[in-house]
Design a protein around this motif. Structure first.
Motif, PDB file in Angstrom:
ATOM      1  N   ALA A  71       0.833  -1.206   0.000  1.00 25.50           N
ATOM      2  CA  ALA A  71       0.000   0.000   0.000  1.00 25.50           C
ATOM      3  C   ALA A  71       0.869   1.257   0.000  1.00 25.50           C
ATOM      4  CB  ALA A  71      -0.940   0.001   1.188  1.00 25.50           C
ATOM      5  N   SER A  72       2.008   1.201   0.678  1.00 23.93           N
ATOM      6  CA  SER A  72       2.830   2.410   0.729  1.00 23.93           C
ATOM      7  C   SER A  72       3.547   2.646  -0.602  1.00 23.93           C
ATOM      8  CB  SER A  72       3.843   2.339   1.873  1.00 23.93           C
ATOM      9  OG  SER A  72       4.723   1.279   1.658  1.00 23.93           O
ATOM     10  N   ARG A  73       3.559   1.617  -1.460  1.00 26.87           N
ATOM     11  CA  ARG A  73       4.053   1.835  -2.826  1.00 26.87           C
ATOM     12  C   ARG A  73       3.253   2.919  -3.524  1.00 26.87           C
ATOM     13  NH1 ARG A  73       6.559  -3.137  -4.565  1.00 26.87           N
ATOM     14  NH2 ARG A  73       8.361  -3.076  -3.218  1.00 26.87           N
ATOM     15  N   THR A  74       1.971   2.967  -3.224  1.00 25.71           N
ATOM     16  CA  THR A  74       1.119   3.990  -3.825  1.00 25.71           C
ATOM     17  C   THR A  74       1.674   5.377  -3.516  1.00 25.71           C
ATOM     18  OG1 THR A  74      -0.753   2.547  -3.482  1.00 25.71           O
ATOM     19  CG2 THR A  74      -1.241   4.840  -3.967  1.00 25.71           C
ATOM     20  N   GLY A  75       2.146   5.532  -2.288  1.00 26.31           N
ATOM     21  CA  GLY A  75       2.752   6.804  -1.900  1.00 26.31           C
ATOM     22  C   GLY A  75       3.939   7.143  -2.775  1.00 26.31           C
TER      23      GLY A  75
ATOM     24  N   GLN B 141       2.009  12.515   3.002  1.00 21.01           N
ATOM     25  CA  GLN B 141       2.521  11.153   2.967  1.00 21.01           C
ATOM     26  C   GLN B 141       3.012  10.683   4.334  1.00 21.01           C
ATOM     27  OE1 GLN B 141       1.997   9.352   0.341  1.00 21.01           O
ATOM     28  NE2 GLN B 141       2.792   7.567   1.408  1.00 21.01           N
ATOM     29  N   ASP B 142       3.523  11.601   5.141  1.00 22.10           N
ATOM     30  CA  ASP B 142       3.996  11.211   6.477  1.00 22.10           C
ATOM     31  C   ASP B 142       2.842  10.703   7.322  1.00 22.10           C
ATOM     32  OD1 ASP B 142       6.492  11.929   5.758  1.00 22.10           O
ATOM     33  OD2 ASP B 142       6.388  13.944   6.626  1.00 22.10           O
ATOM     34  N   VAL B 143       1.705  11.397   7.200  1.00 26.33           N
ATOM     35  CA  VAL B 143       0.510  10.964   7.928  1.00 26.33           C
ATOM     36  C   VAL B 143       0.132   9.555   7.484  1.00 26.33           C
ATOM     37  CG1 VAL B 143      -1.939  11.400   8.299  1.00 26.33           C
ATOM     38  CG2 VAL B 143      -0.342  13.317   8.227  1.00 26.33           C
ATOM     39  N   VAL B 144       0.162   9.346   6.164  1.00 28.30           N
ATOM     40  CA  VAL B 144      -0.198   8.038   5.618  1.00 28.30           C
ATOM     41  C   VAL B 144       0.718   6.945   6.160  1.00 28.30           C
ATOM     42  CG1 VAL B 144      -0.325   6.674   3.514  1.00 28.30           C
ATOM     43  CG2 VAL B 144      -1.182   9.004   3.527  1.00 28.30           C
ATOM     44  N   ASP B 145       2.028   7.196   6.091  1.00 30.67           N
ATOM     45  CA  ASP B 145       2.978   6.189   6.565  1.00 30.67           C
ATOM     46  C   ASP B 145       2.766   5.872   8.037  1.00 30.67           C
ATOM     47  OD1 ASP B 145       4.013   6.031   4.072  1.00 30.67           O
ATOM     48  OD2 ASP B 145       5.756   7.307   4.466  1.00 30.67           O
ATOM     49  N   GLY B 146       2.562   6.938   8.830  1.00 29.30           N
ATOM     50  CA  GLY B 146       2.332   6.753  10.252  1.00 29.30           C
ATOM     51  C   GLY B 146       1.068   5.940  10.509  1.00 29.30           C
ATOM     52  N   LEU B 147       0.058   6.266   9.749  1.00 30.08           N
ATOM     53  CA  LEU B 147      -1.229   5.578   9.884  1.00 30.08           C
ATOM     54  C   LEU B 147      -1.078   4.086   9.584  1.00 30.08           C
ATOM     55  CD1 LEU B 147      -4.253   6.395  10.377  1.00 30.08           C
ATOM     56  CD2 LEU B 147      -4.516   6.257   7.906  1.00 30.08           C
TER      57      LEU B 147
ATOM     58  N   GLU C 203       6.694   9.986  -7.063  1.00 28.86           N
ATOM     59  CA  GLU C 203       7.508   9.935  -8.285  1.00 28.86           C
ATOM     60  C   GLU C 203       6.699  10.268  -9.528  1.00 28.86           C
ATOM     61  OE1 GLU C 203       9.189   6.052  -8.124  1.00 28.86           O
ATOM     62  OE2 GLU C 203      10.586   6.587  -6.520  1.00 28.86           O
ATOM     63  N   HIS C 204       5.483  10.736  -9.320  1.00 24.71           N
ATOM     64  CA  HIS C 204       4.635  11.274 -10.396  1.00 24.71           C
ATOM     65  C   HIS C 204       4.187  10.244 -11.415  1.00 24.71           C
ATOM     66  CE1 HIS C 204       5.610  15.244  -8.882  1.00 24.71           C
ATOM     67  NE2 HIS C 204       6.849  14.834  -8.797  1.00 24.71           N
ATOM     68  N   THR C 205       4.532   8.984 -11.194  1.00 21.76           N
ATOM     69  CA  THR C 205       4.026   7.995 -12.141  1.00 21.76           C
ATOM     70  C   THR C 205       2.511   7.889 -12.006  1.00 21.76           C
ATOM     71  OG1 THR C 205       4.746   6.378 -10.515  1.00 21.76           O
ATOM     72  CG2 THR C 205       6.047   6.568 -12.498  1.00 21.76           C
TER      73      THR C 205
END
Ligand SMILES: Nc1ncnc2c1ncn2[C@@H]1O[C@H](COP(=O)(O)OP(=O)(O)OP(=O)(O)O)[C@@H](O)[C@H]1O
Ligand SMILES: [Mg+2]
Lengths: 427, 310
Positions: A245-249, A339-345, A254-256
C-alpha cells in the motif's frame, strides 16, 4: 487491468532485497525460536527434569483383588451386570499395577527413573540423595482403596510419600502421583456408575509443565516449530499489506501516478493491480514460509494430504483478507495528501492488528474484550483458525470463521472502491 | 482548441496563479516562458486536468475540462517537469506499461516503442533499469513516454533541463517535426529563451503567477521598438561607473555579463557620445561597442527589471 497487475508484480520482483527479507526473515526467526525454545519446552525434558523415585510395594495386590471380587459377587445390593462390569474393570486396571506401569511408562521414563526396592533400601536411597523421593504402597492398600470407592468405607491406609527435604523435584513427583491417583479414582467411580475403565484415559497430571507438545486425547499436536511457523508467517504477511500500500505513496511522489491518471485508464484498474498483486504475493509468501519451515525443520512431516488441503484453503482466505486490507490502505493513501501521515497511519494499523491479533504478544495477557476485538483482525482470526485446524483437522469448524473473514475482506474491498478518488483527482 | 479562462490557483492562502488567460489552437506551437516559481507548472497541471483550479475554467473545444477531464486526457500527451517513470523498471518496460494503459493498439505498440526509443536515441539502453540512467537519459525516456500514443496535443514542461546541447537540439527538432509535419499542437514551457524562440509561434510570458505579456515573437519584440540594446566592453569598471550609467535619463536597465555590460536604453541620438563622456570621467575606456538585436530575454528584462534566471 492485467497491465497494472503485471507492473506491480514486476516492481516487487525487482525489489529483491525486500523479497529476500520478507521470506527469509520469518524463516530465520522460526528456526531460531524453535531451536531456542525447544530446549525449554520441547522433547528433551529429561535434561531439565531428572527425577528419581524409589517405590516400595508392600501390598499384595492379587490377593486383595480376589478378595474384592468375591465380596462383590456376594453382595446383595448390586445388580448382576454391575457386578460383572466391576469385576472385569478391576481386573483390567488393577490400581497398584496401573500406578507402577504409569510411573515406568515410556512417557515418564524420559524424565523420571523409577526403581522398586525394599523399604530399608528405599530409605537409604533418599537419605544419601541417590533418589529424590520414595513412595510406599502399604499393605492393604488395594483393599482399602477399592472398599472406599465401591463400598464407601473409611480408608484404612494411604500411599506414603516421603523425601529428605522439600524441593521443586519432590513437589513435582508428588503432584504427578497425586494426579494419577485422583484420575484413577475418578475412573473407578465412573465405572461403578456403569461406565468402563479405560486406563488410557488416565492422563498424566500436569503440574506446571504443560506444553504445546502435550499429547491430548483425540487431538493432534502442535509442535513449537509449527506454532512459530503459523504466527510468524501470519505476521509477516500482515507487513506485506503496508509494504504494497505504501508503494502507492511512492508512485504519487515519483509522479508515475499522475501519468496513470492522465492515461485515462479506468481508475479502479490501479486499485485492482494493488489488490490482486497483494493476494498473489501474500499467498506465495506464506506458502513459501510454510514449505520452507517444513523443509528446514520438518515441521509437517507426518501430516496428511487433507491437512495440506485445509491449510492451503485457510492461507488463500488469509491472503484475500490481506489483499482487502491493502486495498483499503491504498484508497486511504490516495485520499490523504500528507505522505507522512499516511505512513504513520499504516504503521499504526499494522502494529495494532499485530498486537490485538496476538502476533506480537500472547493473547492471554490482554483483557477479554480486547481479545474479542482481536478475533476480528485478519491475522488474529487466521491464527486461531490455523491453530484449530492443526489440532483437529476438522473441516466443519473451518467454514464459519473463514466465511466471516472472507466476508470482511470483501467488505473492505467494497469500501476501498467507494473511497477511491473518483475521476482520479489527486488534489 | 484549448482555452484557459481566468485561471486562478491558491495553495492555502498563497496565490500562485492569477487570472491567467491562454489559448492553444490546432497545430500551433505556443511557449510559456517565465522564471522559477512563476506558476508555469501549476498552470500546466490545471490545463492537463491534474489540478483543479481555485476558480476559472479550462475548455477543450468549448467543453469544460474540469467537469469532464476524460476528454482532454484522450488527446493529450504530457511531459512533466519531474521524471515520472518507474525507476525499478527498464526503459522498455516503462514504455510498454504506459503504452498499454494509454490504449495503444497491441499490434502497433512494439513498433512504436522501438521508433520512439530510436527518436530519443536510447534504443541500445532499452533493457536497462531507469535508475541506472543519467539525468539526461531519464529526461529523454520521460519525453518518449508521453509520445507513444501519438497525442494531438503535446504539453512539455521544461523537458530539456539537464540534457546536453546536442541531444537538446535533437529533441527540439523532433518536437518541431511533430508540430509541422503531424500538426501536433505544442505547449512548451521553458526558461530557456532560445528554445522558445526556435520553436514557438506565440509566447506567453509569466511572472509571479500572472501573464505579463503575450503574442507572436515580432509582437513581443515590438514592445522594445523604442529601446536599444547594446553591449559595451570596458577596460575597467567600477560600481560608481555602473551607478552613474544607470542614472542617465535614457538608460532603463543595465546588466553585467561575461561579454561586458548589457545596457538597455530609450532610443536617442546622443546616447553613445554621452556614454563615452561618462566612461571617460571615470578613467575608463570603451574597448568594444555593439548594438544588439532585441531578444525575448530583453522583453522580460524590460517588463520586470529582472533577467529570467534570477
Ligand atoms: N502543491 C503546492 N503547495 C504549495 N505551493 C505550491 C505547490 N505547488 C507549487 N507551489 C508554489 O507555486 C509557485 C509556482 O510554482 P510552479 O511550479 O508553478 O512554478 P514554475 O513556473 O513551474 O517554476 P519552475 O520554473 O521552477 O518550474 C511556487 O512558489 C511554488 O512554491
Ligand atoms: Mg515548473
Amino acid at each position: 487491468m492485467l497491465t497494472f497487475l503485471k507492473k506491480d508484480l514486476l516492481l516487487f520482483w525487482r525489489d529483491r532485497k525486500e523479497l529476500l527479507i520478507v521470506i527469509t526473515l520469518p524463516l530465520l526467526i522460526i528456526v531460531v525460536l524453535s531451536f531456542a525454545l525447544s530446549g525449554l519446552f520441547g522433547e528433551d525434558q529429561s535434561e531439565n527434569y531428572d527425577l528419581s523415585l524409589s517405590v516400595v510395594i508392600e501390598d499384595n495386590e492379587n490377593e486383595a483383588l480376589e478378595e474384592f471380587i468375591s465380596s462383590v459377587n456376594q453382595s446383595q445390593e448390586l445388580p448382576e451386570d454391575v457386578k460383572e462390569a466391576l469385576t472385569t474393570g478391576v481386573r483390567e486396571a488393577p490400581p497398584v499395577e496401573s500406578l507402577i506401569q504409569f510411573l515406568m511408562s515410556p512417557d515418564m521414563e524420559s524424565w523420571m527413573t523409577v526403581e522398586t526396592m525394599s523399604e530399608s533400601a528405599a530409605r537409604e536411597s533418599v537419605e544419601n540423595e541417590s533418589k529424590n523421593a520414595m513412595l510406599v504402597i502399604p499393605e492393604g492398600y488395594t483393599t482399602s482403596l477399592l472398599n472406599r470407592i465401591y463400598f464407601e468405607q473409611e480408608a484404612e491406609t494411604a500411599l506414603e510419600f516421603s523425601a529428605k527435604d522439600t524441593a521443586f523435584e519432590v513437589d513435582m513427583i508428588q503432584s504427578i502421583i497425586q494426579g494419577f491417583v485422583d484420575q484413577m479414582n475418578l475412573q473407578y467411580v465412573i465405572s461403578s456408575a456403569g461406565g468402563t475403565i479405560d486406563p488410557a484415559e488416565v492422563q498424566m497430571p500436569v503440574g506446571g509443565i504443560e506444553t504445546l507438545e502435550e499429547e491430548q486425547s483425540s487431538s493432534l499436536t502442535i509442535g513449537i516449530d509449527q506454532y512459530f511457523t503459523i504466527s510468524m508467517g501470519v505476521l509477516f504477511v500482515l507487513f506485506l499489506a503496508s509494504t504494497i500500500a505504501s508503494r502507492t505513496g511512492s508512485e504519487k511522489r515519483e509522479h508515475t501516478f499522475s501519468r496513470v491518471i492522465l492515461s485515462n485508464a479506468p481508475p479502479l484498474h490501479f486499485l485492482f493491480g494493488k489488490t490482486s498483486s497483494t493476494f498473489i504475493l501474500a499467498f506465495l509468501q506464506i506458502l513459501i514460509i510454510f514449505i520452507g519451515s517444513h523443509l528446514i525443520l520438518g515441521s509437517f512431516a507426518d501430516r496428511s494430504l487433507t491437512f495440506w488441503f485445509g491449510t492451503i484453503l485457510i492461507l488463500l482466505v488469509y491472503s484475500f483478507s490481506i489483499a482487502g486490507l491493502t486495498s483499503i490502505l491504498t484508497s486511504i493513501s490516495l485520499q490523504i495528501k500528507n505522505q507522512d501521515v499516511v505512513d504513520g497511519l499504516f504503521m499504526g494499523i499494522i502494529m495494532l492488528f499485530g498486537t490485538i491479533g496476538g502476533s506480537f504478544v500472547p493473547i492471554y495477557v490482554m483483557p477479554q474484550w480486547l481479545r474479542q476485538i482481536g478475533e476480528f483482525t485478519p491475522n488474529g482470526q487466521t491464527l486461531a483458525v490455523l491453530m484449530e485446524w492443526f489440532q483437529y483437522e476438522n473441516f466443519s469448524a473451518l467454514w464459519v470463521p473463514l466465511l466471516i473473514l472472507a466476508g470482511l475482506s470483501a467488505a473492505a474491498i467494497m469500501g476501498s472502491i467507494l473511497l477511491y478518488p473518483k475521476k482520479g483527482e489527486t488534489s | 482548441m484549448i482555452e484557459a479562462i481566468q485561471l486562478n490557483k491558491k495553495f492555502k492562502e498563497k496565490i500562485v496563479v492569477k487570472d491567467v488567460d491562454l489559448y492553444l489552437d490546432k497545430g500551433e506551437s505556443v511557449g510559456l516562458l517565465g522564471p522559477n516559481g512563476a506558476g508555469k507548472s501549476t498552470t500546466i497541471s490545471m490545463i492537463s486536468s491534474l489540478l483543479k483550479p481555485t476558480s476559472g475554467d479550462v475548455k477543450l473545444n468549448g467543453k469544460s475540462v474540469v467537469k469532464t477531464p476524460a476528454d482532454i486526457r484522450k488527446v493529450l500527451g504530457v511531459v512533466p517537469q519531474e521524471i515520472a517513470l518507474y525507476q525499478e523498471l527498464t526503459a522498455y518496460e516503462n514504455l510498454k506499461f504506459f503504452g498499454r494503459i494509454y490504449n495503444v493498439p497491441k499490434d502497433q505498440l512494439e513498433s512504436r516503442i522501438q521508433r520512439t526509443l530510436e527518436l530519443v536515441g536510447l534504443k541500445e539502453r532499452q533493457k536497462d533499469l531507469i535508475k541506472t540512467f543519467s539525468g539526461g537519459m531519464k529526461r529523454r525516456i520521460n519525453i518518449a513516454s508521453a509520445m507513444l500514443h501519438e497525442p494531438e496535443i503535446l504539453i512539455l514542461d521544461e523537458p530539456t533541463v539537464g540534457i546536453d546541447p546536442q541531444s537538446r537540439n535533437y529533441i527540439l527538432e523532433m518536437i518541431r517535426q511533430l508540430n509541422q509535419q503531424d500538426h501536433t499542437s505544442v505547449l512548451y514551457t521553458s526558461h530557456y529563451m532560445e528554445e522558445v524562440e526556435q520553436l514557438c509561434d506565440r509566447v506567453y510570458i509569466m511572472d509571479h503567477g500572472k501573464v505579463i505579456a503575450s503574442g507572436s515573437q515580432p509582437e513581443l519584440l515590438s514592445i522594445l521598438s523604442n529601446e536599444d540594446t547594446m553591449m559595451v566592453q570596458l577596460n575597467q569598471t567600477s560600481n560608481e561607473l555602473i551607478t552613474a550609467i544607470l542614472k542617465m535619463d535614457v538608460v532603463r536597465n543595465i546588466e553585467e555579463t561575461s561579454d561586458g555590460l548589457k545596457i538597455i536604453a530609450k532610443k536617442s541620438s546622443n546616447i553613445i557620445s554621452d556614454l563615452v563622456k561618462l566612461v571617460d570621467q571615470h578613467n575608463s575606456k570603451i574597448i568594444n561597442f555593439q548594438m544588439e538585436n532585441p531578444r525575448l530575454e530583453d522583453v522580460f528584462l524590460h517588463l520586470t527589471g529582472r533577467t529570467l534566471r534570477d
